[in-house]
Design a protein around this motif. Structure first.
Motif, PDB file in Angstrom:
ATOM      1  N   SER A 103      33.602   1.221 -24.384  1.00 14.72           N
ATOM      2  CA  SER A 103      32.740   0.266 -25.087  1.00 14.72           C
ATOM      3  C   SER A 103      31.322   0.290 -24.523  1.00 14.72           C
ATOM      4  CB  SER A 103      33.314  -1.142 -24.942  1.00 14.72           C
ATOM      5  OG  SER A 103      33.285  -1.547 -23.585  1.00 14.72           O
ATOM      6  N   GLY A 104      31.189   0.805 -23.291  1.00 14.73           N
ATOM      7  CA  GLY A 104      29.907   0.755 -22.593  1.00 14.73           C
ATOM      8  C   GLY A 104      29.881  -0.312 -21.521  1.00 14.73           C
ATOM      9  N   ASP A 116      24.816  -0.369 -28.053  1.00 14.88           N
ATOM     10  CA  ASP A 116      25.949   0.019 -27.198  1.00 14.88           C
ATOM     11  C   ASP A 116      26.460   1.401 -27.578  1.00 14.88           C
ATOM     12  OD1 ASP A 116      25.783  -2.427 -25.983  1.00 14.88           O
ATOM     13  OD2 ASP A 116      27.567  -3.274 -26.944  1.00 14.88           O
ATOM     14  N   SER A 117      26.586   1.635 -28.876  1.00 15.78           N
ATOM     15  CA  SER A 117      27.087   2.922 -29.367  1.00 15.78           C
ATOM     16  C   SER A 117      26.170   4.065 -28.945  1.00 15.78           C
ATOM     17  CB  SER A 117      27.211   2.866 -30.898  1.00 15.78           C
ATOM     18  OG  SER A 117      27.704   4.082 -31.407  1.00 15.78           O
ATOM     19  N   ASP A 118      24.859   3.876 -29.092  1.00 23.77           N
ATOM     20  CA  ASP A 118      23.894   4.909 -28.681  1.00 23.77           C
ATOM     21  C   ASP A 118      23.954   5.124 -27.162  1.00 23.77           C
ATOM     22  OD1 ASP A 118      23.096   5.179 -31.300  1.00 23.77           O
ATOM     23  OD2 ASP A 118      21.365   3.838 -31.102  1.00 23.77           O
ATOM     24  N   PHE A 119      24.148   4.045 -26.420  1.00 27.28           N
ATOM     25  CA  PHE A 119      24.239   4.136 -24.960  1.00 27.28           C
ATOM     26  C   PHE A 119      25.429   4.993 -24.547  1.00 27.28           C
ATOM     27  CE2 PHE A 119      26.298   2.561 -21.097  1.00 27.28           C
ATOM     28  CZ  PHE A 119      25.284   2.705 -20.155  1.00 27.28           C
ATOM     29  N   VAL A 120      26.586   4.754 -25.153  1.00 21.27           N
ATOM     30  CA  VAL A 120      27.790   5.519 -24.825  1.00 21.27           C
ATOM     31  C   VAL A 120      27.605   6.987 -25.180  1.00 21.27           C
ATOM     32  CG1 VAL A 120      30.238   5.864 -25.388  1.00 21.27           C
ATOM     33  CG2 VAL A 120      29.353   3.550 -25.037  1.00 21.27           C
ATOM     34  N   ALA A 121      27.000   7.250 -26.333  1.00 19.27           N
ATOM     35  CA  ALA A 121      26.767   8.630 -26.757  1.00 19.27           C
ATOM     36  C   ALA A 121      25.869   9.367 -25.766  1.00 19.27           C
ATOM     37  CB  ALA A 121      26.151   8.655 -28.154  1.00 19.27           C
ATOM     38  N   ARG A 175      27.977  -0.210  -9.325  1.00 20.64           N
ATOM     39  CA  ARG A 175      26.745  -0.368  -8.552  1.00 20.64           C
ATOM     40  C   ARG A 175      26.529   0.812  -7.621  1.00 20.64           C
ATOM     41  NH1 ARG A 175      28.407  -5.878  -8.486  1.00 20.64           N
ATOM     42  NH2 ARG A 175      29.572  -5.526  -6.558  1.00 20.64           N
ATOM     43  N   ARG A 176      27.582   1.218  -6.927  1.00 20.96           N
ATOM     44  CA  ARG A 176      27.459   2.328  -5.965  1.00 20.96           C
ATOM     45  C   ARG A 176      27.122   3.652  -6.661  1.00 20.96           C
ATOM     46  NH1 ARG A 176      29.556   1.523  -0.807  1.00 20.96           N
ATOM     47  NH2 ARG A 176      30.488  -0.546  -0.452  1.00 20.96           N
ATOM     48  N   PRO A 198      26.161  -0.691 -16.822  1.00 22.19           N
ATOM     49  CA  PRO A 198      27.016  -1.051 -17.961  1.00 22.19           C
ATOM     50  C   PRO A 198      26.304  -1.966 -18.945  1.00 22.19           C
ATOM     51  CG  PRO A 198      28.133  -1.426 -15.855  1.00 22.19           C
ATOM     52  CD  PRO A 198      26.697  -1.190 -15.547  1.00 22.19           C
ATOM     53  N   ARG A 199      26.739  -1.917 -20.189  1.00 23.39           N
ATOM     54  CA  ARG A 199      26.263  -2.825 -21.222  1.00 23.39           C
ATOM     55  C   ARG A 199      27.027  -4.147 -21.129  1.00 23.39           C
ATOM     56  NH1 ARG A 199      21.762  -1.755 -23.991  1.00 23.39           N
ATOM     57  NH2 ARG A 199      22.658  -2.711 -25.877  1.00 23.39           N
ATOM     58  N   LEU A 200      26.408  -5.223 -21.566  1.00 19.47           N
ATOM     59  CA  LEU A 200      27.055  -6.535 -21.561  1.00 19.47           C
ATOM     60  C   LEU A 200      27.345  -6.955 -22.994  1.00 19.47           C
ATOM     61  CD1 LEU A 200      27.986  -9.124 -20.130  1.00 19.47           C
ATOM     62  CD2 LEU A 200      25.646  -9.984 -20.368  1.00 19.47           C
ATOM     63  N   ASP A 201      28.610  -7.193 -23.289  1.00 22.50           N
ATOM     64  CA  ASP A 201      29.027  -7.684 -24.606  1.00 22.50           C
ATOM     65  C   ASP A 201      28.904  -9.213 -24.592  1.00 22.50           C
ATOM     66  OD1 ASP A 201      30.337  -8.538 -26.888  1.00 22.50           O
ATOM     67  OD2 ASP A 201      31.992  -7.125 -26.699  1.00 22.50           O
ATOM     68  N   SER A 202      27.983  -9.748 -25.361  1.00 23.02           N
ATOM     69  CA  SER A 202      27.725 -11.187 -25.338  1.00 23.02           C
ATOM     70  C   SER A 202      28.932 -12.007 -25.787  1.00 23.02           C
ATOM     71  CB  SER A 202      26.522 -11.520 -26.222  1.00 23.02           C
ATOM     72  OG  SER A 202      26.752 -11.102 -27.565  1.00 23.02           O
TER      73      SER A 202
END
Length: 474
Positions: free
Chosen positions: A26-27, A66-71, A176-177, A182-186
């Motif tokens: 999902s990201g 989110d979709s563009d981020f995962v791609a 973090r390391r 990551p994306r945040l799903d509101s």
């Protein structure tokens, strides 16, 4: 953490050489860590890794981003990424399912499609220990049996969960390391969803007031129950041939009464569930209530009596025992006994195990525009307490919203709505001291309908138990 995940994978034999794995992403932190770790481990296991992403079309531009981020995340790592858009809101409006259930079902449908097209791939999801604890507590609130309380398994029905041995904190620390963003799903912050409410409200309360290690305790309990359930299932398989016979029709199975009553009640419950699963391929909709009713029917039911299970399986009491999958007699009504009135907590959450659902009642500041047949908003000042939920009764009538004069029989309403006869006696009905307010999933009554004069809004939402898996972070 990679070492810890690898040990978990090896312990449960989740991966083997030449496996094709479709990672649901999902990201978010969980699924991003999953893809990153599998990418790091793919050479160790000689697997082929691909990624799948679903835009549920619920969050507009945020979801598209989110979709563009995962791609892009996949492109940077040389991974094939399959993406799709599914109009979940439109599906919900036509199906009557909750948004959460519909999104999960459609997401898994797409993941299985991608897995099949990839050549029989395994599906990997980012479930972790915190998800497991939430699932077990959720099932406990719903009144689930051992099959639900054992929680999610490392491998089940083509789905692997490599992160099930690590916590959410470990996953977020890993991101973090590794410099992952990551994306945040509101929608994960909206407590309207039961799972979010458990994560954001109930768990912090339990940790503060009762047990700081409640999540670990629930996961240990799930592991113990899972092992014990596996043992009971093996024992049930051992007596299967003694207890389960061919029914009168080629398409039915018979639970032989003399052999059945000799078994421990734990085996009786498991045998009944196994027969249902064998006949229809799943146990969706089968609750503790149904299992206990069948045992009662076996022991005390009248020969010739019949009833329909969720999913359409007919059960008939014969001289020999219970025949499951039998053909109905022309004279039989084939319905369950009515579920008696159950008082609703207002505001609050009421588990209705008999109907396999949970009712959420809360006061809100204004009505909602989201069209969802599983939710209704009422004028609280027009309700005559107490508020209750039940199934239909002979002679039931109500005035559907929009009908200004007269009333309608519930029987006629179901006929007009083309509700199958076998489903009518399992539809929840909310009523107050004056009568029916809402036929859940279909229509609210004209009485207590919200108008421009309404000052106090009461929202009722019915969450139905649709699947065994619990959650999906992919």
């Amino acid at each position: 953490m990679i070492k810890k995940v690898k040990l978990f994978i090896d312990r449960y034999h989740l991966l083997a050489a030449d496996d094709i794995v479709v990672a649901a992403c999902s990201g978010g932190a969980d699924s991003l860590a999953l893809v990153h770790i599998l990418c790091e481990l793919r050479s160790s296991y000689a697997i082929r890794l691909i990624v799948a992403h679903v835009d549920h079309m619920i969050r507009g531009q945020e979801a598209a981003a989110d979709s563009d981020f995962v791609a892009e995340f996949c492109r940077q790592r040389g991974l094939s990424c399959f993406r799709t858009k599914i109009d979940v809101p439109a599906f919900v409006e036509g199906s009557g399912r909750s948004t959460e259930d519909a999104a999960r079902m459609l997401r898994y449908r797409y993941l299985r499609q991608v897995a099949a097209e990839a050549g029989g791939a395994k599906i990997a999801t980012g479930h972790h220990l915190d998800d497991q604890a939430e699932t077990v507590l959720l099932h406990l609130l719903r009144g689930a049996g051992a099959d639900g309380l054992k929680g999610m398994q490392p491998y089940s029905e083509g789905v692997i969960r490599p992160l099930l041995g690590v916590t959410r904190e470990e996953v977020e620390d890993y991101c973090r390391r590794q410099g992952l963003s990551p994306r945040l799903d509101s929608t994960n912050l909206q407590t309207d969803y039961l799972r979010n409410s458990i994560r954001l409200e109930l768990f912090p309360y339990l940790e503060e007031r009762y047990n700081p290690a409640i999540k670990a305790s629930l996961c240990r309990t799930a592991a113990i129950i899972g092992d014990e359930h596996a043992y009971i299932r093996l024992a049930a398989q051992g007596v299967w041939q003694q207890v389960v016979k061919q029914g009168e029709s080629p398409d039915s199975l018979l639970l032989d009464k003399p052999a059945f009553v000799r078994q421990h009640v734990a085996l009786q419950r498991e045998l009944f569930r196994m027969v249902v699963e064998k006949k229809q391929g799943h146990l969706r909709g089968i609750s503790f209530y149904h299992v206990e009713k069948m045992i009662e029917m076996m022991l005390y039911g009248r020969v010739g009596s019949e009833c329909l299970l969720p999913g359409g399986l007919l059960v008939r009491k014969t001289y020999a025992g219970l025949e499951i999958g039998a053909k109905p007699c022309k004279q039989s009504s084939c319905v369950w006994d009515n579920v008696p009135e159950i008082l609703l907590e207002v505001p609050g959450v009421t588990v209705v195990a008999e109907l396999g659902c949970i009712v959420h009642a809360r006061f809100i500041k204004a009505t909602v525009t989201d069209k969802n047949l599983e939710s209704v908003v009422l004028d609280a000042d027009q309700i005559t307490p107490p508020l209750m939920i039940r199934t239909r009764l002979p002679g039931d009538r109500f005035t559907p919203a929009g009908m200004k004069n007269g009333s309608k029989k519930i029987k006629d309403f179901f006929i007009d709505a083309k509700v199958a006869r076998e489903k009518r006696s399992r539809i929840p009905i909310v009523c107050d001291a004056e009568g029916i307010l809402w036929v859940c999933g279909f229509r609210q009554a004209e009485r207590a309908r919200v108008t421009h004069h309404t000052q106090k809004f009461l929202q009722l939402t019915v969450e139905r138990r649709e699947e065994k898996d619990g959650t999906d972070n992919g």
